[in-house]
Design a protein around this motif. Structure first.
Motif, PDB file in Angstrom:
ATOM      1  N   PRO A   6       0.796  -1.517   0.111  1.00  0.00           N
ATOM      2  CA  PRO A   6       0.006   0.218   0.331  1.00  0.00           C
ATOM      3  C   PRO A   6       0.829   1.411  -0.456  1.00  0.00           C
ATOM      4  N   SER A   7       0.304   1.721  -0.439  1.00  0.00           N
ATOM      5  CA  SER A   7       1.108   3.697  -0.941  1.00  0.00           C
ATOM      6  C   SER A   7       0.419   4.885  -0.893  1.00  0.00           C
ATOM      7  N   GLY A   8       1.164   6.046  -0.806  1.00  0.00           N
ATOM      8  CA  GLY A   8       0.024   7.192  -0.836  1.00  0.00           C
ATOM      9  C   GLY A   8       0.016   8.189  -0.231  1.00  0.00           C
ATOM     10  N   SER A   9      -0.324   9.198  -0.152  1.00  0.00           N
ATOM     11  CA  SER A   9      -0.241  10.016   1.125  1.00  0.00           C
ATOM     12  C   SER A   9      -0.679   9.722   2.104  1.00  0.00           C
ATOM     13  N   LEU A  10      -1.262   9.202   2.760  1.00  0.00           N
ATOM     14  CA  LEU A  10      -2.213   8.074   4.280  1.00  0.00           C
ATOM     15  C   LEU A  10      -0.775   7.385   4.873  1.00  0.00           C
TER      16      LEU A  10
ATOM     17  N   LEU B 118       0.889  12.671   4.526  1.00  0.00           N
ATOM     18  CA  LEU B 118       0.527  13.659   3.904  1.00  0.00           C
ATOM     19  C   LEU B 118      -1.631  14.025   3.280  1.00  0.00           C
ATOM     20  N   GLN B 119      -1.732  12.692   3.796  1.00  0.00           N
ATOM     21  CA  GLN B 119      -3.244  13.060   3.538  1.00  0.00           C
ATOM     22  C   GLN B 119      -3.557  14.185   3.845  1.00  0.00           C
ATOM     23  N   VAL B 120      -5.174  14.190   3.509  1.00  0.00           N
ATOM     24  CA  VAL B 120      -5.777  16.144   4.084  1.00  0.00           C
ATOM     25  C   VAL B 120      -6.974  15.587   4.187  1.00  0.00           C
TER      26      VAL B 120
ATOM     27  N   ASP C 280      -9.736   9.282   2.824  1.00  0.00           N
ATOM     28  CA  ASP C 280     -11.091   8.237   1.785  1.00  0.00           C
ATOM     29  C   ASP C 280      -9.616   7.924   0.920  1.00  0.00           C
ATOM     30  N   HIS C 281      -7.952   7.601   0.623  1.00  0.00           N
ATOM     31  CA  HIS C 281      -7.852   7.208  -0.540  1.00  0.00           C
ATOM     32  C   HIS C 281      -6.545   6.455  -0.471  1.00  0.00           C
ATOM     33  N   ALA C 282      -5.852   5.060  -1.262  1.00  0.00           N
ATOM     34  CA  ALA C 282      -4.631   4.844  -1.110  1.00  0.00           C
ATOM     35  C   ALA C 282      -4.819   4.352  -2.015  1.00  0.00           C
ATOM     36  N   GLN C 283      -3.534   3.623  -1.981  1.00  0.00           N
ATOM     37  CA  GLN C 283      -2.857   2.778  -3.957  1.00  0.00           C
ATOM     38  C   GLN C 283      -2.560   1.365  -3.694  1.00  0.00           C
ATOM     39  N   LEU C 284      -2.715   0.145  -3.950  1.00  0.00           N
ATOM     40  CA  LEU C 284      -1.997  -0.520  -4.041  1.00  0.00           C
ATOM     41  C   LEU C 284      -0.966  -0.433  -4.697  1.00  0.00           C
TER      42      LEU C 284
ATOM     43  N   PHE D  74      -5.663   0.337  -7.690  1.00  0.00           N
ATOM     44  CA  PHE D  74      -4.607  -0.653  -8.222  1.00  0.00           C
ATOM     45  C   PHE D  74      -3.915  -0.009  -8.661  1.00  0.00           C
ATOM     46  N   LEU D  75      -2.710  -0.393  -8.805  1.00  0.00           N
ATOM     47  CA  LEU D  75      -1.937   0.600  -9.868  1.00  0.00           C
ATOM     48  C   LEU D  75      -0.754  -0.300  -9.710  1.00  0.00           C
ATOM     49  N   PRO D  76      -0.853  -0.826 -11.289  1.00  0.00           N
ATOM     50  CA  PRO D  76       0.474  -1.773 -11.669  1.00  0.00           C
ATOM     51  C   PRO D  76       1.440  -0.547 -11.826  1.00  0.00           C
TER      52      PRO D  76
ATOM     53  N   LEU E 181       7.913   3.094 -13.339  1.00  0.00           N
ATOM     54  CA  LEU E 181       6.520   3.938 -14.427  1.00  0.00           C
ATOM     55  C   LEU E 181       5.201   2.925 -13.599  1.00  0.00           C
ATOM     56  N   ILE E 182       4.237   4.287 -13.710  1.00  0.00           N
ATOM     57  CA  ILE E 182       3.410   3.058 -12.964  1.00  0.00           C
ATOM     58  C   ILE E 182       1.968   3.546 -14.441  1.00  0.00           C
ATOM     59  N   ALA E 183       1.570   2.721 -14.553  1.00  0.00           N
ATOM     60  CA  ALA E 183      -0.139   2.164 -15.314  1.00  0.00           C
ATOM     61  C   ALA E 183      -0.825   3.376 -15.184  1.00  0.00           C
TER      62      ALA E 183
ATOM     63  N   PHE F  52       6.956  10.674  -9.556  1.00  0.00           N
ATOM     64  CA  PHE F  52       8.333  11.703  -8.920  1.00  0.00           C
ATOM     65  C   PHE F  52       7.876  11.029  -7.742  1.00  0.00           C
ATOM     66  N   ARG F  53       6.495  10.679  -7.492  1.00  0.00           N
ATOM     67  CA  ARG F  53       6.501  11.092  -6.146  1.00  0.00           C
ATOM     68  C   ARG F  53       7.301  10.273  -4.677  1.00  0.00           C
ATOM     69  N   GLU F  54       7.567   9.108  -4.852  1.00  0.00           N
ATOM     70  CA  GLU F  54       9.001   8.895  -3.547  1.00  0.00           C
ATOM     71  C   GLU F  54       9.724  10.306  -3.702  1.00  0.00           C
TER      72      GLU F  54
ATOM     73  N   LEU G  80      -1.858  23.734   0.947  1.00  0.00           N
ATOM     74  CA  LEU G  80      -1.939  23.415  -0.140  1.00  0.00           C
ATOM     75  C   LEU G  80      -3.328  23.172  -0.592  1.00  0.00           C
ATOM     76  N   LYS G  81      -2.829  21.386  -0.067  1.00  0.00           N
ATOM     77  CA  LYS G  81      -3.722  20.802  -0.719  1.00  0.00           C
ATOM     78  C   LYS G  81      -5.149  20.529   0.151  1.00  0.00           C
ATOM     79  N   GLY G  82      -4.974  20.793   1.114  1.00  0.00           N
ATOM     80  CA  GLY G  82      -6.768  20.918   1.772  1.00  0.00           C
ATOM     81  C   GLY G  82      -7.280  22.611   0.953  1.00  0.00           C
TER      82      GLY G  82
ATOM     83  N   ASP H 293      -2.855  19.314  -8.543  1.00  0.00           N
ATOM     84  CA  ASP H 293      -2.832  17.152  -7.617  1.00  0.00           C
ATOM     85  C   ASP H 293      -2.119  18.093  -7.456  1.00  0.00           C
ATOM     86  N   SER H 294      -1.525  16.605  -6.597  1.00  0.00           N
ATOM     87  CA  SER H 294      -0.322  17.064  -5.334  1.00  0.00           C
ATOM     88  C   SER H 294       0.967  16.818  -5.519  1.00  0.00           C
ATOM     89  N   GLY H 295       1.363  16.114  -6.957  1.00  0.00           N
ATOM     90  CA  GLY H 295       2.234  16.084  -7.770  1.00  0.00           C
ATOM     91  C   GLY H 295       2.850  17.460  -7.782  1.00  0.00           C
TER      92      GLY H 295
HETATM   93  N1  LIG Z   1       4.678   5.603  -5.672  1.00  0.00           N
HETATM   94  C1  LIG Z   1       3.191   5.767  -5.469  1.00  0.00           C
HETATM   95  N2  LIG Z   1       2.763   5.526  -4.828  1.00  0.00           N
HETATM   96  C2  LIG Z   1       1.635   5.903  -4.368  1.00  0.00           C
HETATM   97  N3  LIG Z   1       1.177   7.069  -5.335  1.00  0.00           N
HETATM   98  C3  LIG Z   1       1.330   7.161  -6.471  1.00  0.00           C
HETATM   99  C4  LIG Z   1       3.129   6.929  -6.180  1.00  0.00           C
HETATM  100  N4  LIG Z   1       3.325   8.038  -8.091  1.00  0.00           N
HETATM  101  C5  LIG Z   1       1.955   8.065  -8.370  1.00  0.00           C
HETATM  102  N5  LIG Z   1       1.326   8.274  -7.830  1.00  0.00           N
HETATM  103  C6  LIG Z   1      -0.372   8.381  -7.744  1.00  0.00           C
HETATM  104  O1  LIG Z   1      -0.262  10.081  -7.222  1.00  0.00           O
HETATM  105  C7  LIG Z   1      -1.389  10.281  -6.559  1.00  0.00           C
HETATM  106  C8  LIG Z   1      -1.896  11.472  -5.697  1.00  0.00           C
HETATM  107  O2  LIG Z   1      -1.650  10.415  -5.011  1.00  0.00           O
HETATM  108  P1  LIG Z   1      -1.893  10.621  -2.942  1.00  0.00           P
HETATM  109  O3  LIG Z   1       0.025  10.720  -3.341  1.00  0.00           O
HETATM  110  O4  LIG Z   1      -1.886  10.047  -2.283  1.00  0.00           O
HETATM  111  O5  LIG Z   1      -1.682  12.091  -2.611  1.00  0.00           O
HETATM  112  P2  LIG Z   1      -3.420  12.752  -2.548  1.00  0.00           P
HETATM  113  O6  LIG Z   1      -2.910  13.011  -1.075  1.00  0.00           O
HETATM  114  O7  LIG Z   1      -3.291  14.072  -2.632  1.00  0.00           O
HETATM  115  O8  LIG Z   1      -3.742  11.883  -3.242  1.00  0.00           O
HETATM  116  C9  LIG Z   1      -2.701   9.010  -6.586  1.00  0.00           C
HETATM  117  O9  LIG Z   1      -3.638   9.176  -7.567  1.00  0.00           O
HETATM  118  C10 LIG Z   1      -1.491   7.767  -7.719  1.00  0.00           C
HETATM  119  O10 LIG Z   1      -2.134   7.660  -8.866  1.00  0.00           O
END
Ligand SMILES: Nc1ncnc2c1ncn2[C@@H]1O[C@H](COP(=O)(O)OP(=O)(O)O)[C@@H](O)[C@H]1O
Length: 457
Positions: A180-184, A188-190, A194-198, A306-308, A317-319, A335-337, A361-363, A375-377
């Motif tokens: 699992p990954s993401g701002s949660l 950094l989630q605000v 309500d969301h996460a990535q697998l 669900f993010l391959p 590189l993400i799908a 570039f997130r990480e 800013l995200k809020g 977006d957060s990126g």
């Molecule tokens: N390494 C990564 N892990 C998780 N999400 C990623 C990653 N790289 C890009 N993303 C994408 O970044 C988007 C923003 O996710 P996140 O960082 O959780 O911020 P936010 O809280 O603004 O959604 C997600 O929709 C996801 O598709």
């Protein structure tokens, strides 16, 4: 402009035309609608710049010092706008200026929470903005830790279910352990948890695949990549498990997503899983990526994407599809990480407020629909870019840094280009339409004269 002509010295106090233009910008939305107002807003930047130059002529700094105004609205940040006023806009603008009230404009008053108050010296303004930002953070942006841990628990439960289903249904698929990954997971989630990535890493054979940068293809899309199937003459199609997802000689993220989608969406009995886990789960349809909606408490739900992904050296590189439909089959570089860990490291080094600024800013973008397209990126890149130029991020400078970020964002929007700090040829605004850029620029430009407006939701 009538205001300027009436003034015998050719210059007015700051509550004159400058504020008048701010006023027009703030009210144009009501009169012209969002699209028209955005156009007018950006076009008006040129007029505003001319006026700013006039008031910052030699005699004005003293006046500015006295009144305390304009300290966070220096003219120099405004680049030259390539957009010109068309004749309709000119007429609208000059009509609006003629009918403006002559006293204090809307920008002279701020009223978040306790009633309106007059703005005093620049430092007092910033101090009070700092307090309002902290209050906004506490009441709207910060997610209580028990809410975050509840969401993480729900994500873990669903993930473990998903993983065993993947192993059952795709036993031969070469995958690394999903995570699992993401701002949660970075705090950094605000606003709501309500969301996460697998993240699901594919294993690709080294000699069979190579990444091709998007700018070296006919599509010319920096920040995106093609993954080319190599050595077909020695390793014919079918040698790799992932050959089934090759389209026109390249590994197609769309096809990869589709093969997982069949498992995730069609072959798992989600109502039964939900009943066993005491929650409700359903695939989100239609969706560009694969997502599940999980209701884990009566009033709490989250989206699990669900993010391959594929890793080449240290490049992830993400799908996740390009927003423009014509760019199919490109993989998005994440570039997130890298961005996030740089920011967090910098904050740890000096006890700075970069991540706090990012969350604010995200809020702000999450609760203001007109800013929803940022977006957060992009916001993380913005904070990182400013952070490399400004060394001091002490929490006492929160308001100043927040305003600087908005100002810089307006500048980047005006240019239509936000260079990625790790790879400047990548424009992080490239997926926004010109109209979206105009509207974002307009909204943030108006916020410069009344930043509190962003916190009133
Ligand atoms: N390494 C990564 N892990 C998780 N999400 C990623 C990653 N790289 C890009 N993303 C994408 O970044 C988007 C923003 O996710 P996140 O960082 O959780 O911020 P936010 O809280 O603004 O959604 C997600 O929709 C996801 O598709």
């Amino acid at each position: 402009m009538s205001g300027l002509e009436r003034d015998p010295k050719g210059r007015k106090e700051d509550n004159g035309v400058g504020s008048a233009i701010d006023f027009v910008l703030s009210n144009a939305k009501l009169v012209l609608g969002v699209g028209g107002a955005a156009m007018l807003g950006i076009a008006t930047l040129a007029v505003k710049r001319m006026y700013d130059r006039a008031v910052s002529a030699p005699a004005s700094p003293a006046k500015m010092g006295q009144s305390g105004k304009r300290s966070w609205e220096e003219p120099s940040w405004l680049g030259s706008s390539p957009r010109l006023l068309n004749s309709d806009m000119k007429t609208n603008l000059s009509r609006s200026l003629q009918t403006l009230p002559t006293g204090n404009s809307a920008s002279g008053v701020c009223s978040v929470g306790a009633g309106p108050l007059s703005l005093g010296a620049g430092s007092r303004q910033r101090a009070s903005l700092g307090e309002k930002l902290r209050c906004f953070y506490e009441t709207r942006v910060r997610i209580p830790s028990e809410e975050q841990s509840g969401a993480r628990r729900a994500v873990l439960q669903i993930c473990s279910q998903l993983l065993s289903s993947l192993r059952d249904r795709l036993p031969d698929a070469p995958l690394r352990d999903p995570y699992p990954s993401g701002s949660l997971y970075d705090d950094l989630q605000v606003v709501t948890a309500d969301h996460a990535q697998l993240m699901v890493p594919l294993v690709l054979e080294k000699n069979l695949w190579s990444p091709v940068p998007g700018e070296e293809t006919i599509m010319n899309v920096p920040g995106f990549w093609l993954i080319r199937r190599e050595n077909q003459e020695y390793y014919p199609r079918g040698t790799s498990y992932w050959d089934r997802c090759v389209v026109g000689g390249y590994l197609s993220p769309k096809s990869v997503l589709e093969s997982f989608e069949r498992v995730v969406r069609d072959s798992i009995n989600w109502p039964a899983v939900g009943a066993a886990l005491d929650c409700r789960v359903r695939p989100v349809v239609p969706s560009e990526t694969i997502a599940l909606e999980v209701q884990y408490e009566t009033d709490r739900r989250l989206f699990l994407e669900f993010l391959p992904l594929v890793v080449f050296e240290d490049r992830v590189l993400i799908a996740k599809p390009h927003r423009l439909a014509e760019f199919t089959n490109v993989w998005r570089q994440s570039f997130r990480e890298a961005h996030t860990s740089r920011l967090q490291r910098a904050d740890r080094g000096d006890g700075g407020c970069r991540c706090l600024c990012l969350k604010l800013l995200k809020g702000v973008c999450k609760v203001n629909p007109a800013l929803g397209k940022l977006d957060s990126g992009q916001l993380t890149a913005a904070v990182l870019a400013v952070s490399t130029r400004k060394r001091d991020w002490s929490p006492d400078d929160l308001a100043e840094r927040f305003l600087l970020l908005i100002r810089e964002l307006v500048g980047w929007l005006e240019e239509g280009c936000l260079p990625c700090p790790l790879d400047p040829k990548v424009n992080l605004f490239s997926e926004l339409t010109p109209q979206e850029i105009d509207e974002l620029g307009y909204t943030l430009y108006c916020a410069l004269s009344e930043p509190e407006s962003l916190l009133r939701t």
